[in-house]
Structures are given as C-alpha cells and as structure tokens.
Design an enzyme around this catalytic site. Structure first.
Site, PDB file in Angstrom:
ATOM      1  N   GLU A 120     -14.297  57.077  76.550  1.00 35.13           N
ATOM      2  CA  GLU A 120     -13.184  57.874  76.037  1.00 35.13           C
ATOM      3  C   GLU A 120     -13.473  59.365  75.904  1.00 35.13           C
ATOM      4  OE1 GLU A 120      -9.996  56.697  75.288  1.00 35.13           O
ATOM      5  OE2 GLU A 120     -10.790  54.998  76.407  1.00 35.13           O
ATOM      6  N   SER A 512       6.645   5.782  34.340  1.00 30.13           N
ATOM      7  CA  SER A 512       5.705   5.361  33.294  1.00 30.13           C
ATOM      8  C   SER A 512       4.517   6.293  33.147  1.00 30.13           C
ATOM      9  CB  SER A 512       5.209   3.945  33.590  1.00 30.13           C
ATOM     10  OG  SER A 512       6.283   3.026  33.541  1.00 30.13           O
TER      11      SER A 512
END
Length: 842
Positions: A120, A512
């Site tokens: 780059e 229950s």
C-alpha cells in the site's frame, strides 16, 4: 616584392587603442541585455512563486475551512465487537455492526506490517503525508494509459486512506482529493507514524465481514495475528484495494496472483528473501472454518445475555463498545443439559408414533446435494438417508458418507399415531409397513437413542436408528442454589427452528410443582411433616354465577386422613386444597410473591394446585431457595462485564470485599469473610423439613424413577389438567435443575404421559452426567432440629429398624402426630349430597 621591402603610409595604420575602444560598446550592450533577461526571468519566477504560494494559500484557505477536526482521532475508539464468554472463558457469541478486534500496531507481527507497507505505501515512514514521487508516477502512468481502457492507478498514501476512511466520504472528485491532502498534511504533524498505521490496520475493510487485520485473520484463517504464516499475511495485505476481486473461493486465481505480487514487493523492499517468497508463493490459499466458539452451543443462553446487556448498557455499547462479558455458563453442564433435553423430547415423540418420511426421492438429481439440503436444519449427529431396500426385518440406506442399515429393533416404534378417538394402531411387525424404497428419513447413531436399545439388542457398526424431528418442545435450566448463577439453559429442541425460549418466555401452569410452597407456608405456621390432613371429597363454592370447584386426586380415589409428607410425596390434590383453605389464599399469594413465582397470583383456591402461571426459571430458582436454607437468590447470567480497556464496569456480586486486595500480595493472611446479604424468606428449619419431604418424593413418590441413581436428590413432579404440561424440579445440595415439557400450542402430551414420564427421565439423564465423579454429600442440616424415626405412612413413632421407618425432621418442641386437619366449617353439608361446601371461598 618581399614583405621586408613593403612600405606603408601612415594613414593606413590603425592604433590598437582605437580597436579596443570600438569593441567596448558592443560588449556592454550584450551584458545589459543578458542582465535584463535574467531580471525578467527572476521576476517572472518570483511572480510565479508568489502566485503559486498565493494559489496554495487560497486552496488551503478555501478548502481548509470547515474540515473535520482530525484531533478527534487522538481519542478515536473504533467500533469493536462485544464478546460473550462462558465461565471458563470459552467464546459463546460475538455481537458487532463491524466485526473488529482492536490490536495495537506494536503488538502486530513485523512481517504483517511489512506486507501492508509493501502493498500500500512503501514510503510511508519517509513521506510527509503525501508521496510526490508516487503522485508523479501515477500521473505519468495514467497519461500513458489514457484511452487504453486500463484502470487508473492511485497514489494515495496510508495517511490519505486514513483521512478518507475516518474523516471524509468516498466521493470521487477533485474537491475531496484536495481536502484529503490538506488533512493528511495536518495529521502527519499531529500524530506519529505508528499511530496513523495503527488506525489504518484496525479500520481497513478486508472482506468476509472483517474490519481490521485481527478480525480478518480469524475470519479467513481462524488464527490470531501471531499465528499467521507469511503467505497468509501477504494475502491479507492483498485485500485492501478490492476484497471482492480477490475472494479466495470465488476468484482463487486472482487472489493467488495478487498475494504473490505482494510477496514480490516485499522482496523488492528487502523485507524477505527470494527463497522465502518462493516458498510462500507455492502455498494454496485455504480458508478455515472459525472454531473460536469452543464447541459450546448455548444459543438460548447467549440470546438472554444479549438482552441483558442491552437492558444494562444499551444497543450501541453492545454492538460497538468492545465489551468482554464473562457469564455464569458451565460448558460441561450446558452440553449435558442440551443433550438430555434433546434425547428426552425425541423419546417422547417416538412414543406418539411415526409421522412418515421427510420426502420421497424420484431417482433424479444429485443425491448428496438432496441429502445435504435435508440435513441443513438438523441437529448434530442427525443425518438424512435414502432407503434403497426394505425387508420385514431391516432397511438398507444410503447416506452422504456411505451406506448402512436400519434394523427392526431400532425402528419398532414406527407405527402410526393415535387416532382422534385415542386408539392407536397395532404395533409394527413388518418394517415395510413403515418404510418404502426412495423414502428420505432422519437417522441417528444408536448410542444417541438409548430408549430404543432394549431386550439385549446390540447394534452393529453400520446400524442406524430411525428418527424424526419431535413436535413437542421443552426446556431445561440448572443453577447454583446458593448464588442464583445460571449454569446451563436450553430453551427448546432446536434454536434454528424456533428462538422462543421456553425457559424464560413461556408462562405455563406448574401444576403440582407449586405444592411445596403451600406446604412450606404450613410448616412456617407450626405444622410438621406428620400432621394429618383429611383426603376426602371436596366441593368449593366459587361465587355467584360460577360452577362449583371439585378437585380430585390423579388416581380419582380418596385415602382418608394422611400425613403431610404423604400428601407431597404422592401429590394429593385434595389434601393440598384443604391445607390451603386452612391457611387462607392470602398466605399462599404471599409465598408465591416472596419466592418470585407469581407477583399477582389470583385469590382462587385452584391456584394452590398450581393453576397460576410462572416460568421454568422462576420455579427452579424458588426450589433453589428451599435447598439453600430459605435464602433469597436472583437468577443471574452475567458475572462480570469489562470495557474495551479491561476496566470492570459491572459485577453481579456486589458484596463489599475491601479485604480481598493485598497491596503486598498474599502470604498466609486469613481468607476474607464476606457478609451474607441474602434475605431470609422462610425459617431454615422449615426449609429443611420441606427438603426432606421432597427427598421422599424421589424415594417413595412420583419421582422414584431416578432413585436408582443412588444420589442425594430431592424434587417434585408437576402435571397440569389434560396432561398438557409436564414438569420436574429437582435439586442436589449444590445444584437446582428444572425441566419443562409441553407443546407450544398446548395439547395433551400423550396418553398416560405425566411429569414423571416426560420430565423426570430428562432430569435423571442430566443429573447423572452432572454428578459423575463428584462426592455424594447429604443435604445440609440447620441447627436445632430433631431427627425421629416414624412410620412413613402414618407418621407414628416406630423403632429405627421398622420396615416402614423413615427419619423425620422436627423443629424444637415438635413431636410425631397431631390433630387432624379438615376445613373451616367442615360440619356444613350440602342438602343434596355428601360433599363439603365452603360458602364464599374462591
């Protein structure tokens, strides 16, 4: 005539001084003209320089106004992914708008930095933000290539790219390039080169949803930066210009060529040798599947953590804040819970009958692709197969990775479901009645279907079990009863099919499983486990215009006076209703609210039998408060949250621990004692009595299916009307576990399917794995209780060696026996029958 003989007239002689005087005016004129020309050129040059300077100043003045403040980059914090970890550090999930892992440039491998500089901006460390040589080269090259159709080359430095990415837009214009240059010059004066490079390498988009080099290394190669090889570094450096053009799968040739170009640039710049470049160039570009999640599958848990983080810190912090979230999840328990729920739901579904194959293959198309399509939504160790041959006793199948067979012993369950009238067809005797050639079916390894291995059958290596995706759903949670830390959670069969979390989002009647809190309220009021309650018919007037409520036991039988322990062990509805009537519904509401079950329980007597809705997580936490001695706990999913800098910004354990830090280190100091800030919700002795009674459920009651595990376990089943929901909430001294099974649209689980048949096996499967290799310890007994041997059915005192003897828990002053508990106004009888009516109680 000789030269010597010649005579000259004086008039013909010219004096030397005359010649010199004649040449001087000509030389002076030339010098004057030269000086004048130089003066003009200097003046023009000066004016040009002044003009250029003025132009530059004008450009800076015109374009430099209103530019973004580049100083903000000094404190720039890029959006970073939030990572959610299990208690052992295993990665569970990541959340980000831009998947990025921030790494300082000084922590990056030098070769990686060299690769990006070569690709780059090789003059990055020598230019001042703009590279004039690269700019001139680009101008000349683009001029030479004008009209050829070639793509213009650029000359942007890394500094200019940072400027564009952070401060400007991607607009293609002269104006933007001028602003970019101005900002780049300013940035070079304000920041060091390493600061600028660090911003670039952590911000650049590199494809595959990766922002920054660290995220790209994970997404492409499943590696940390310091594990990358030279060829992998070069490939990452090849991507900034156009990641899509160098996609390693869709455009492998382009990708390899670009990577090799980067390697050549690194050689040219002296970063690597030609031999290193040749070796790296010869390597293929292989994309690796990310394995950073450590095989810990907890999608329901991770989603609840995500919701919790959003509630505490907001969505922006979750998706961009780079938080590190340490959760309470135990990966080993999570795996055990997920597998137990999966196996339990599949076993229940098989008991309901065979619904047929996934599809039928017509003989055309790519078989492997067809099978892969069917497997896409399946869980692990579930496979699609095509039936190639069927006989009475077995079916031959083809899978993607080979062939096998389905023996009758692993498919005997495959006969049709019950008809609407409840009658189920005759059991399967011929496999051809269930399968046909061309059928595409789901199969599993035999060890994944233990409910099918029976009667001494031993599967062969190529045997497979016939399977199907269950329609029934369920959930399982496991938590630490002393702290509330959620250790495992699975909110359904398959998160890919449904994200609805039945552990925390499904409000269902517990049946229950609610009863222990009715009995606990009685224990706090002085009742004891041998207090007798009448088990007889009961009719309750629910108010004007409402039908009478007539509870009944599951067996539809009446048992007369029975002790409280039997009432909870055998889950007697009539005893529980009578007890609730004596206590009053306000008391039941208070306990439901106190233990976090239901904040607004209606004052209806049916609520005492579990008709009020709650969630599995709430119910499991409430049971945890029984085993911990009655101390309040709040279920938690998160232990600690740290920000991107490692600073702790949330800690679930908020107790003061000022003595936990030793400035000079630890060298034998006493362990700090932390205050127990948990609120006491019930008497510790009452909680222990309730634990003992629930232990009896496992030994003699509805949970005795898991008594064979030889563990110290207690718990309670729950089944709602019409068998629509099945529950089991159980615990050991240090682990509370809840299981729920039911359809998303409530309907019967199946004939004779209850909590003890659908939920207890799942609990047993999980608790056996969770307890493996751990010492078996008894439930912790509080001080002040007395242990007396009594008859397990009558509650009368007996000798310890009596065949019906159990060791009962009594508070100080309590002894076996007591008065018979009936109901207020029990002498009132209806005029037309022998059932008890309680006016005004509803």
């Amino acid at each position: 005539m000789s030269r010597d003989d010649a005579t000259y007239d004086d008039s013909d002689l010219v004096e030397l001084t005359d010649i010199e005087s004649a040449g001087k005016p000509r030389r002076k004129g030339f010098v004057r003209r030269f000086i004048a020309m130089v003066g003009v050129l200097v003046s023009l040059l000066f004016l040009g320089l002044v003009g250029a300077a003025a132009a530059v100043l004008w450009v800076f003045w015109t374009y430099g106004k209103g530019l973004p403040d580049y100083h903000q980059l000094a404190t720039y914090e890029p959006p970073v992914a939030t990572r959610i970890h299990a208690s052992n550090g295993a990665l569970l999930a990541e959340h980000a708008t831009e998947k990025r892992v921030f790494v300082p440039v000084e922590a990056m491998p030098p070769q990686l930095v060299h690769a990006f500089l070569s690709a780059e901006d090789k003059a990055f460390y020598s230019h001042f933000g703009i590279d004039p040589r690269a700019l001139l080269r680009a101008v000349v090259t683009n001029a030479m290539n004008y009209g050829t159709g070639r793509r213009p080359i650029g000359a942007s430095t890394i500094t200019q790219q940072v400027t564009k990415n952070f401060l400007l837009t991607n607009e293609v214009s002269i104006d933007r390039k001028i602003k970019e240059a101005i900002l780049s010059l300013r940035m070079e004066r304000a920041f060091s080169k390493d600061q600028i490079l660090g911003l670039y390498l952590n911000e650049i988009y590199l494809g595959f949803g990766s922002y920054g080099v660290a995220a790209a290394a994970l997404n492409y190669f499943d590696k940390a930066l310091d594990q990358l090889t030279l060829d992998e570094m070069a490939y990452l450096a090849a991507l900034p210009k156009a990641p899509a053009n160098y996609h390693p799968i869709r455009r492998p040739e382009n990708a390899r060529a670009r990577r090799n170009w980067v390697l050549a640039q690194m050689v040219e710049n002296g970063f690597i040798s030609e031999a290193e470049a040749r070796r790296a160039s010869a390597q293929p570009i292989t994309v690796a599947t990310q394995t950073g999640y450590d095989s810990t599958k907890a999608p329901f848990f991770a989603e609840e953590v995500r919701r919790d983080i959003v509630d505490k810190f907001g969505e922006d912090m979750l998706y961009t804040g780079g938080l590190s979230v340490r959760t309470t999840l135990d990966p080993a328990l999570q795996q055990a819970a997920r597998m137990a729920l999966e196996r339990g739901l599949e076993a229940l579904d098989r008991r309901q009958g065979w619904r047929g194959p996934l599809a039928s293959h017509d003989g055309t198309g790519d078989i492997d692709a067809i099978l892969a399509g069917h497997e896409a939504g399946m869980l692990d160790r579930h496979f699609a197969a095509i039936v190639t041959e069927v006989t009475q006793d077995e079916a031959q199948i083809r899978l993607r990775n080979g062939r096998g067979r389905i023996p009758f012993n692993l498919a005997f369950w495959a006969y049709p479901p019950r008809r609407e009238d409840g009658v189920r067809p005759q059991p399967l005797t011929d496999l051809r009645d269930a399968l046909a050639v061309g059928d595409i079916v789901m199969v599993q390894p035999p060890d994944a279907t233990p409910d099918l291995i029976r009667d001494g059958f031993e599967p062969l290596p190529d045997d497979w079990s016939l399977s199907q995706r269950p329609l029934v759903e369920g959930a399982i949670v496991a938590l630490d009863p002393h702290t509330g830390r959620l250790l495992a959670m699975s909110g359904g069969y398959n998160y890919g099919d449904s994200e609805f979390n039945r552990a925390v989002q499904a409000l269902r009647q517990p049946g229950s499983a609610f009863k222990p809190f009715v009995y606990l309220a009685a224990l706090d009021q002085g009742y004891n486990p041998t207090t007798r309650i009448l088990d007889a018919p009961l009719v309750v007037d629910q108010g004007q215009g409402k039908p009478k409520w007539k509870p009944a036991n599951y067996t539809r039988r009446f048992y007369g006076p029975s002790i409280m322990r039997v009432g909870i062990e055998k889950s007697r509805n009539l005893m529980t209703a009578r007890l609730a009537m004596n206590l009053g519904m306000e008391e039941i509401q208070d306990y439901a609210r106190r233990f976090g079950l239901n904040d607004n329980l209606p004052p209806l007597l049916s609520m005492s039998l579990g008709a009020g809705e709650t969630t599995l997580l709430r119910l499991t936490a409430a049971y945890g408060m029984l085993v911990n001695g009655g101390k309040e706990i709040t279920p938690s999913l998160i232990d600690r949250v740290q920000d991107r800098s490692g600073r702790t910004i949330y800690r679930h354990d908020a107790r003061d621990c000022s003595g936990c830090s030793a400035a000079d280190g630890w060298s034998g100091q006493p362990i700090p004692v932390l205050d127990d800030t948990r609120q006491q919700l019930t008497e510790p002795t009452s909680a222990f009595q309730m634990v003992s009674m629930l232990e009896g459920v496992i030994k003699r009651g509805t949970g005795r299916r898991i008594d064979k595990l030889d563990l110290v376990v207690a718990g309670k089943t729950g089944t709602t009307n019409d068998n629509t929901n099945g529950w089991f909430i159980g615990f050991t001294p240090d682990l509370a576990v809840g299981v729920f099974v039911g359809y998303d649209t409530p309907r019967a689980l199946g004939k004779r399917e209850t909590g003890s048949t659908v939920a207890v096996p799942i609990f047993g499967d999980f608790i056996a794995t969770a307890s493996a290799g751990k010492p078996v310890i008894p439930f912790r007994r509080p001080g002040g209780v007395t242990i007396i041997p009594v008859h397990s059915e009558t509650g009368e005192r007996v000798l310890p060696d009596h065949e019906k003897a159990i060791f009962e828990v009594f508070k100080p002053g309590q002894r076996p026996g007591g008065t018979l508990i009936d109901v207020p106004g029990s002498s009132a009888r209806t005029s037309d029958d022998d059932e008890i009516a309680i006016p005004g109680l509803f």
